[in-house]
Scaffold this active site. Structure first.
Site, mmCIF file in Angstrom:
data_model
loop_
_atom_site.group_PDB
_atom_site.id
_atom_site.type_symbol
_atom_site.label_atom_id
_atom_site.label_comp_id
_atom_site.label_asym_id
_atom_site.label_seq_id
_atom_site.Cartn_x
_atom_site.Cartn_y
_atom_site.Cartn_z
ATOM 1 C CB THR A 1 -7.579 -9.193 -10.217
ATOM 2 O OG1 THR A 1 -7.572 -8.791 -11.594
ATOM 3 C CG2 THR A 1 -7.196 -10.662 -10.129
ATOM 4 N N GLY B 1 -5.414 2.460 -13.969
ATOM 5 C CA GLY B 1 -5.301 1.676 -12.747
ATOM 6 C C GLY B 1 -6.576 1.671 -11.924
ATOM 7 C CG PHE C 1 -1.579 -1.340 1.459
ATOM 8 C CD1 PHE C 1 -2.464 -1.889 0.557
ATOM 9 C CD2 PHE C 1 -1.259 -2.063 2.591
ATOM 10 C CE1 PHE C 1 -3.031 -3.139 0.774
ATOM 11 C CE2 PHE C 1 -1.820 -3.317 2.819
ATOM 12 C CZ PHE C 1 -2.708 -3.853 1.906
ATOM 13 N N GLY D 1 -6.267 0.280 -8.477
ATOM 14 C CA GLY D 1 -5.858 -0.071 -7.125
ATOM 15 C C GLY D 1 -6.171 0.959 -6.062
ATOM 16 C CD GLU D 2 -2.582 4.114 -5.384
ATOM 17 O OE1 GLU D 2 -2.214 4.871 -4.473
ATOM 18 O OE2 GLU D 2 -1.932 3.930 -6.429
#
Length: 731
Positions: free
Chosen positions: A627, A695, A242, A697-698
């Site tokens: 995912t 992306g 992270f 992920g965030e």
């Protein structure tokens, strides 16, 4: 982690399963601290108990008497064996510029002051606890961003300006002027900060959980004054990072030095408490937001100012103001970022490092403006939607913000929400609903990948990227399978080793956007070598058979848009940092989303519960829905934690963390999570990179705190502008 997590993406059920899933659930996956090295000695840190001063002396007698102690390192024994090296934001490799055991000076609580090496972990720990350090304290430290003894510095390069803000603000018929605050927070990955080092002659091998092994390789070479080619760094799996494991920290050089001094492999696993200062963290921030609008909701003036805590040694700020200033149409903008130096360790990256706090301020202020106007919060954002960056006049590569709001609102049932506060109730529970925009820069970096195809139809893909739990193994196998026309289970992947082709840092939601184009380039080179048409994927194996070759292998490289050709040299020296977002000369590229939350606040106890959350996200091409869904939902849950639970509590007397453990550092658990729904909005954007990837992920973290804060106001009529929101704030 959730009782009711759903997705509107039909591809979720048919997406390829996790490549590494079986290895993880059976225990076959080997993390860096799992590696068994011969004759391993164990190391433990002793850290400072003051925040400001110098070391007057050590009493090591009791520590040396512990059976099995081999060596004790202090600033007196280390001397100049570890060189001073610059931090990442100063063009270097390290997460901070504090030289480990470099002097008797103490600059923050928890600073390493000694390293004990012993035959066993138990002996090393006991000896470390028996070290007695005499300090000369320098007075009360500057501990907090808004406390005494700190100094602020305006960071001019991060300033944003368009039009005439002062005149537009003065003339605006409707104004909101408010201040917001977010606390320090720590990543607390389940896998602790571990390092194992072993020398074989002049060659050093490092096993360490990392998001960027080549950064560790080159940075460590500079600290130790050795040839980078004599260092190998291995990080096959990472048990949570992270941002905390993004760049080289100061502990690694000490372990390498201890291994060289003792002639043995040395293993350090920092404690949970030490993890609060051995790596970076999300710094506390303060914000002032000024919004001036016409009575129909058009923004006329946008003023944003942020203050971010940093250490005395490193002037560091995340500066996400550059993105919040560009999110909505407005001709008159003034923005400034300030770094506030305190006697604390240097902060760093934590999932959506600057975006979460800056979004909390802006998106809460927009909600305040919607009430001042008597306007629906979604419609206020629609009125200020834009396809052009209002600061530089550059086009967005794609902008699906309102599509996200429309799909999210439909799934959430937003049209039935009353505009007035305090009207919804379910027995003793006050019910509120809020929303916020989510955004994250679409970043990518230079990258390289090696792909090999053999006559048996097996494919191997290799790169020095990382599996952090985000699904990198799965993505790489899937892209290679698609590009070469083979089954997913015919592909093997190797990651996390500096002996493999170098890759970008696995951070900034940039890994897939960087790695996928490189895989595609390698596979295209294979097809070309076999004499195939560029768009032919079905006949690769037949072409290989016709060629008579037993195996064909190619290296694929990708260079991110906006990076100069000579930047590829940086890839091969551990400096492949991502770029994009608002940092390009010809365009702006963001991933965007909309987040909706329903909270329940008990009328008597003021207990706060998030009953349901819906997020709709436009993140370009989704390579694997399974995912991606996990990343989005995980981010939303983290956003719940940021809003209601997480805070690194600082003792103002000595700048120490008083909840540096998982018993007192609060995070959401199963009982805190009800319904979480992630919607992946289809978006085609081949401008961002050849794979069309942004992306995921965030971005799921970014708007949640503001949406929850806005929902609490809708339920109670009380506007709370500081995080985390807790029961005592509503009493």
């Amino acid at each position: 982690m959730t009782r009711n997590v759903t997705s509107h993406n039909a591809a979720l059920a048919t997406a390829a399963p996790r490549y590494e899933g079986r290895a993880k659930v059976t225990g076959a996956a080997r993390y860096p601290s799992d590696v068994r090295l011969a004759r391993t000695a164990h190391a433990c840190l002793h850290t400072s108990r003051i925040a400001l001063g110098t070391i007057a002396g050590f009493d090591l007698a009791a520590a040396w008497r512990v059976p099995g102690v081999i060596d004790i390192l202090t600033h007196g024994t280390v001397g100049d064996a570890v060189r001073q090296a610059p931090a990442i934001f100063a063009g270097g490799y390290l997460s901070d510029s504090f030289r480990p055991l470099g002097s008797p000076r103490i600059a923050y609580w928890g600073q390493p002051v000694a390293l004990v090496v012993a035959d066993t972990y138990e002996a090393a720990r006991e000896a470390a606890q028996k070290i007695v350090v005499s300090y000369r304290e320098q007075g009360a430290p500057g501990a907090a961003i808004d406390g005494p003894g700190v100094t602020a510095q305006a960071l001019t390069p991060m300033a944003v300006k368009a039009g005439d803000f002062d005149a537009a603000w003065a003339a605006a018929p409707v104004q909101v002027d408010a201040r917001y605050a977010t606390p320090a927070q720590h990543q607390n990955p389940i896998e602790l900060f571990a390092t194992q080092c072993v020398w074989e002659g002049e060659r050093l091998t490092v096993h360490e959980p990392s998001q960027y092994v080549n950064n560790v390789k080159f940075g460590l070479a500079g600290q130790l004054g050795i040839d980078p080619e004599h260092i190998r760094v291995v990080s096959t799996y990472v048990g949570g990072a992270f941002g905390a494991k993004g760049f080289l920290t100061q502990r690694t050089a000490l372990v390498a030095l201890a291994a060289r001094r003792t002639g043995r492999a040395v293993k350090l696993v920092a404690t949970r408490e030490q993890g609060f200062t051995v790596s970076g963290y999300r710094a506390e921030t303060r914000h002032r937001v000024r919004l001036g609008a016409t009575r129909d909701g058009r923004l006329q003036a946008l003023g944003l100012e942020g203050w971010e805590l940093t250490s005395r040694a490193d002037t560091l700020a995340m500066g996400a103001l550059s993105m919040t200033a560009r999110l909505y149409a407005c001709k008159n903008i003034a923005g400034q970022v300030n770094a506030v130096a305190a006697d604390r360790s240097t902060p760093g990256f934590m999932r959506a490092p600057g975006e979460m706090p800056y979004a909390f301020a802006l998106e809460t202020a927009l909600d305040e403006l919607s009430y001042a106007l008597g306007m629906d919060p979604v419609e206020l954002r629609r009125a200020n939607d834009t396809s052009i960056d209002p600061v530089g006049g550059l086009p967005y590569t794609s902008r699906s913000l309102m599509r996200c709001f429309d799909e999210g609102a439909r799934a959430f049932g937003w049209k039935d929400r009353p505009r007035q506060t305090g009207l919804l109730r379910d027995g003793d529970w006050l019910v509120g609903q809020g929303c916020a925009s989510a955004f994250y820069p679409a970043l990518a970096g230079n990258c390289s990948v090696r792909v090999r195809l053999d006559a048996n139809g097996r494919v191997h893909v290799a790169a020095a990227g990382h599996e952090l739990g985000q699904g990198m193994y799965t993505m790489m196998a899937q892209v290679a399978a698609d590009e070469l026309g083979v089954a997913f289970d015919r592909v093997t992947v190797t990651l996390g080793d500096t002996e493999l082709p170098p890759a970008v840092v696995s951070g900034g939601s940039s890994a897939t956007a960087s790695m996928a184009p490189a895989i595609m380039a390698a596979c295209a080179a294979i097809r070309k070598r076999l004499g195939m048409k560029d768009d032919d994927r079905a006949g690769v194996l037949a072409a290989l058979a016709r060629s008579g070759a037993g195996v064909v292998e190619e290296l694929g490289e990708s260079r991110a848009h906006g990076n100069a050709p000579e930047s590829m040299r940086d890839l091969y020296r551990g400096k492949a940092l991502p770029s994009g977002g608002a940092g390009l000369a010809d365009r702006v590229q963001f991933a965007l989303g909309a987040q909706f939350v329903e909270v329940r606040v008990h009328a008597l106890t003021r207990e706060i519960r998030v009953a349901r959350a819906v997020g709709a996200f436009a993140c370009g091409r989704i390579i694997n829905a399974r995912t991606a869904h996990g990343q989005l939902v995980g981010g939303m849950i983290w956003g719940i934690g940021s809003a209601l639970h997480e805070q690194s509590e600082v003792d103002a007397r000595n700048a120490s963390y008083i909840n540096a453990n998982l018993a007192d550092y609060l995070v959401p658990v199963n009982a805190d999570i009800a319904s979480v729904e992630a919607i992946m909005v289809a978006e085609e954007d081949r401008l961002v990179n050849s794979a069309g990837v942004k992306g995921v992920g965030e971005i799921g973290v970014v708007g949640m705190a503001a949406a929850i804060s806005n929902a609490v106001f809708h339920a109670t009529g009380r506007r709370l502008r500081s995080l985390p929101i807790r029961i005592e704030d509503l009493l």
